[in-house]
Scaffold this active site. Sequence first.
Site, PDB file in Angstrom:
ATOM      1  N   PRO A  76     -17.264 -40.519  44.489  1.00 11.49           N
ATOM      2  CA  PRO A  76     -17.499 -40.961  43.107  1.00 11.49           C
ATOM      3  C   PRO A  76     -17.335 -42.465  42.927  1.00 11.49           C
ATOM      4  CG  PRO A  76     -16.232 -38.950  43.099  1.00 11.49           C
ATOM      5  CD  PRO A  76     -16.352 -39.377  44.554  1.00 11.49           C
ATOM      6  N   CYS A  77     -18.330 -43.062  42.279  1.00 16.36           N
ATOM      7  CA  CYS A  77     -18.350 -44.518  42.142  1.00 16.36           C
ATOM      8  C   CYS A  77     -17.714 -45.000  40.843  1.00 16.36           C
ATOM      9  CB  CYS A  77     -19.791 -45.025  42.218  1.00 16.36           C
ATOM     10  SG  CYS A  77     -20.839 -44.463  40.849  1.00 16.36           S
ATOM     11  N   GLN A  78     -17.409 -44.091  39.915  1.00 15.02           N
ATOM     12  CA  GLN A  78     -16.953 -44.531  38.598  1.00 15.02           C
ATOM     13  C   GLN A  78     -15.687 -45.372  38.674  1.00 15.02           C
ATOM     14  OE1 GLN A  78     -17.838 -41.464  39.401  1.00 15.02           O
ATOM     15  NE2 GLN A  78     -19.114 -40.516  37.826  1.00 15.02           N
ATOM     16  N   PHE A  80     -14.986 -47.552  40.809  1.00 11.37           N
ATOM     17  CA  PHE A  80     -15.279 -48.881  41.326  1.00 11.37           C
ATOM     18  C   PHE A  80     -16.372 -49.597  40.541  1.00 11.37           C
ATOM     19  CE2 PHE A  80     -14.349 -46.105  45.063  1.00 11.37           C
ATOM     20  CZ  PHE A  80     -13.045 -46.545  45.267  1.00 11.37           C
TER      21      PHE A  80
END
Length: 348
Positions: A76-78, A80
């Site tokens: 999950p990129c949220q 970063f």
Amino acid sequence: MVLRYGSVCSGIEAVSVAWQGMGFEPAWFSEIEPFPCSVLAHHYPSVPNYGDMTTLPERILSGEIEAPDILVGGTPCQAFSVAGLRKSLEDNRGNLTLVFVRILNAINTIRRKLGKPDAILLWENVPGVLSTRDNAFGCFLAALLGESKELVPTGGRWTGVGIVRSGECEIAWRILDAQYFGVPQRRRRVFLVAGSRNRRITERLFEQPGESRNLGQGRKKGEESSAFIESSFGTYRESDVGGTVKRTGGALSGGSETLLISKIGATLNTEWGVNSDQICNGNCVINYPKVRKLTPVECERLQGFPDNYTRIPWRNKTAEQCPDTPRYMAIGNSMAVPVMRWIGSRIK
């Protein structure tokens, strides 16, 4: 030779779409979100989806789950992303990146017992992971190399391209933009490949002397077409389909707003298409004198998916009745298929 891969945070499986017919086979998926899980079950009914990725290390070590040739995923990129809260490793979603390493370690433990080479790892995330205050990327690199302390970048910050090595492991990363791979979408992502040094890992992401393709020059500066259109429609130069619309002032129905239209679309995300305001600040179709936001099919095309790939039977509705909102979210959270295809061809 067929290479088998395990996919975590699988989403709607851009990897499997990209690698189809290239000599790869999915061994298993790991996804928990309901709609993407339904997409996976619809398109890949014979591939097991093991759900929660935090359970995988023990299940791999026990022999319940296969230890494949390749581990691939975009955690999950949220945590970063500049669009998120940037809590990095303080966010449980960010810590899934370290779980990703434990999955790789479990796979390699089993593969070594069987006399097989270590797996190749392919990881994708937003460029924001390179600049977190807690050095999340340095922690990730250290974990992959088996170091007890985080790696610290020379010069105080991680760059968009790099290589690190230990005695046995080599890691390479590079920011790639989907607009240079045949889809009209600005989508910059960090792609990282890791594996044994004898695998020549750097060649998976970097062109060698004599190779013709230079991704950095895939589209010349100023090559994209742009136009200005005023909402009063007093002046109009050019219409465009599937471009980015940026407003420079006023309201959409006012007489003074100016919109910049570009043929290269903005980055799709999980919220795109859910908020009606996106029609003014996201990807739109200009059909003079009207403006509309992109359809799910058009968003699929921006990511390189086949038309209606996400139009599936969903919650007692037929595929034709599938709602748009979960489709927009799943598409925006996926990877760009052509980029994954390029990397896959180099791994193969």
